[in-house]
Design a protein around this motif. Structure first.
Motif, PDB file in Angstrom:
ATOM      1  N   ASN A  39      74.048  71.309 127.536  1.00  0.00           N
ATOM      2  CA  ASN A  39      74.964  71.032 128.629  1.00  0.00           C
ATOM      3  C   ASN A  39      74.438  71.653 130.145  1.00  0.00           C
ATOM      4  O   ASN A  39      75.192  71.514 130.930  1.00  0.00           O
ATOM      5  CB  ASN A  39      76.367  71.501 128.332  1.00  0.00           C
ATOM      6  N   ALA A  44      82.790  76.541 129.157  1.00  0.00           N
ATOM      7  CA  ALA A  44      83.529  76.691 128.295  1.00  0.00           C
ATOM      8  C   ALA A  44      83.662  78.019 127.486  1.00  0.00           C
ATOM      9  O   ALA A  44      84.637  78.319 126.752  1.00  0.00           O
ATOM     10  CB  ALA A  44      83.283  75.550 127.362  1.00  0.00           C
ATOM     11  N   LYS A 121      80.080  61.048 118.948  1.00  0.00           N
ATOM     12  CA  LYS A 121      80.987  61.930 118.073  1.00  0.00           C
ATOM     13  C   LYS A 121      80.636  61.634 116.598  1.00  0.00           C
ATOM     14  O   LYS A 121      80.646  62.528 115.601  1.00  0.00           O
ATOM     15  CB  LYS A 121      82.437  61.452 118.318  1.00  0.00           C
ATOM     16  N   LYS A 187      91.664  80.805 127.805  1.00  0.00           N
ATOM     17  CA  LYS A 187      91.005  80.086 128.571  1.00  0.00           C
ATOM     18  C   LYS A 187      90.980  78.292 128.294  1.00  0.00           C
ATOM     19  O   LYS A 187      90.980  77.780 129.071  1.00  0.00           O
ATOM     20  CB  LYS A 187      89.425  80.407 128.345  1.00  0.00           C
ATOM     21  N   ASN A 188      91.085  78.050 126.610  1.00  0.00           N
ATOM     22  CA  ASN A 188      91.092  76.868 126.383  1.00  0.00           C
ATOM     23  C   ASN A 188      92.297  76.272 126.670  1.00  0.00           C
ATOM     24  O   ASN A 188      92.725  75.087 127.033  1.00  0.00           O
ATOM     25  CB  ASN A 188      90.760  76.707 124.785  1.00  0.00           C
ATOM     26  N   SER A 191      92.665  75.484 130.483  1.00  0.00           N
ATOM     27  CA  SER A 191      91.739  74.239 130.769  1.00  0.00           C
ATOM     28  C   SER A 191      92.278  73.004 130.083  1.00  0.00           C
ATOM     29  O   SER A 191      91.945  71.966 130.152  1.00  0.00           O
ATOM     30  CB  SER A 191      90.291  74.299 130.543  1.00  0.00           C
ATOM     31  N   LYS A 192      93.224  73.222 129.029  1.00  0.00           N
ATOM     32  CA  LYS A 192      93.691  72.208 128.148  1.00  0.00           C
ATOM     33  C   LYS A 192      92.489  71.602 127.433  1.00  0.00           C
ATOM     34  O   LYS A 192      92.502  70.309 127.257  1.00  0.00           O
ATOM     35  CB  LYS A 192      94.526  71.252 128.948  1.00  0.00           C
ATOM     36  N   SER A 193      91.343  72.229 126.895  1.00  0.00           N
ATOM     37  CA  SER A 193      90.180  71.728 126.599  1.00  0.00           C
ATOM     38  C   SER A 193      89.280  72.471 125.704  1.00  0.00           C
ATOM     39  O   SER A 193      89.424  73.725 126.151  1.00  0.00           O
ATOM     40  CB  SER A 193      89.457  71.067 127.735  1.00  0.00           C
ATOM     41  N   CYS A 194      88.735  72.229 124.712  1.00  0.00           N
ATOM     42  CA  CYS A 194      87.555  72.835 123.759  1.00  0.00           C
ATOM     43  C   CYS A 194      86.544  72.522 124.210  1.00  0.00           C
ATOM     44  O   CYS A 194      85.350  72.708 123.409  1.00  0.00           O
ATOM     45  CB  CYS A 194      88.293  72.811 122.369  1.00  0.00           C
ATOM     46  N   GLU A 195      86.176  71.382 125.228  1.00  0.00           N
ATOM     47  CA  GLU A 195      84.735  70.820 125.505  1.00  0.00           C
ATOM     48  C   GLU A 195      83.838  71.998 125.831  1.00  0.00           C
ATOM     49  O   GLU A 195      84.120  72.752 126.450  1.00  0.00           O
ATOM     50  CB  GLU A 195      85.070  69.801 126.479  1.00  0.00           C
ATOM     51  N   ARG A 199      83.188  73.850 117.512  1.00  0.00           N
ATOM     52  CA  ARG A 199      84.312  74.044 116.789  1.00  0.00           C
ATOM     53  C   ARG A 199      83.954  73.604 115.276  1.00  0.00           C
ATOM     54  O   ARG A 199      83.032  73.215 114.890  1.00  0.00           O
ATOM     55  CB  ARG A 199      85.290  72.702 116.914  1.00  0.00           C
TER      56      ARG A 199
END
Length: 199
Positions: A39, A44, A121, A187-188, A191-195, A199
């Motif tokens: 990335n 993240a 995915k 933090k997740n 940001s409402k994300s685990c991107e 996982r």
């Protein structure tokens, strides 16, 4: 090759599970390092999480040396400190790089097609499943080699006294490992994300 002692199923299972656990710990940070590299970002990852985790690993290392644990345990503790240092360095590098770049300069001109994301995915799920089985296999094979070569043998219960300071560092290390997750969870949630987090 030395002759291997007879094992009870319980001793064998204990050795295999311990070796698989060790294998999991050794490969713990590699997927996150690769994800950050792919990335070109470590946004993240909570730096607080990694720093607290690092302090836990340092406490683990100092406690292991203080308690006079076997060299392999000390070597693994050193490895964890180095791996943490690499992850921290990677996070700091990508964050510094991001602040130096202008916003949007490297974003794609055309959006990715939807089918591409679904395909990615699906392949990632299989890659993750194969990775888990691979780590388990490495642990099990590692134990089998160690047992057959005589490096691993079951031991009697060892009730030797351990220095109180070393025990305190062990408990502190465990507390830091558990508490380190809180900043990442926060933090997740923010940001409402685990991107970007594997996982």
């Amino acid at each position: 090759m030395s002759s291997s002692p007879d094992l009870t199923p319980r001793e064998a299972l204990s050795g295999i599970l311990g070796s698989v656990s060790l294998s999991c710990w050794l490969f713990l940070l590699l997927p996150q390092l690769l994800e950050n590299y792919r990335n070109s970002s470590a946004e993240a990852v909570s730096l607080t999480f990694i720093f607290v985790w690092f302090i836990g690993d340092v406490a683990n290392l100092v406690g292991a040396v203080w308690a006079g644990l076997v060299p392999v345990i000390i070597a693994i503790a050193v490895y964890f400190c180095i791996a943490d240092g690499v992850l921290i360095s990677q996070c700091l590098y990508y964050r510094r790089k991001k602040t130096e770049e202008e916003d949007g300069e490297h974003s794609p001109l055309l959006p990715q097609p939807e089918g591409h994301l679904e395909e990615k995915k699906g392949s990632e799920i299989w890659k993750n499943i194969l990775s888990v089985f691979g780590v388990i296999a490495v642990g099990a094979v590692g134990w089998a080699i160690a047992w057959q070569s005589g490096v691993w043998t079951p031991t009697e219960d060892d009730t030797t006294d351990m220095a109180a300071g070393a025990q305190i560092l062990g408990y502190l290390s465990a507390l830091l490992y558990l508490g380190a997750r809180i900043p990442q969870i926060i933090k997740n949630a923010q940001s409402k994300s685990c991107e970007g987090i594997l996982r």
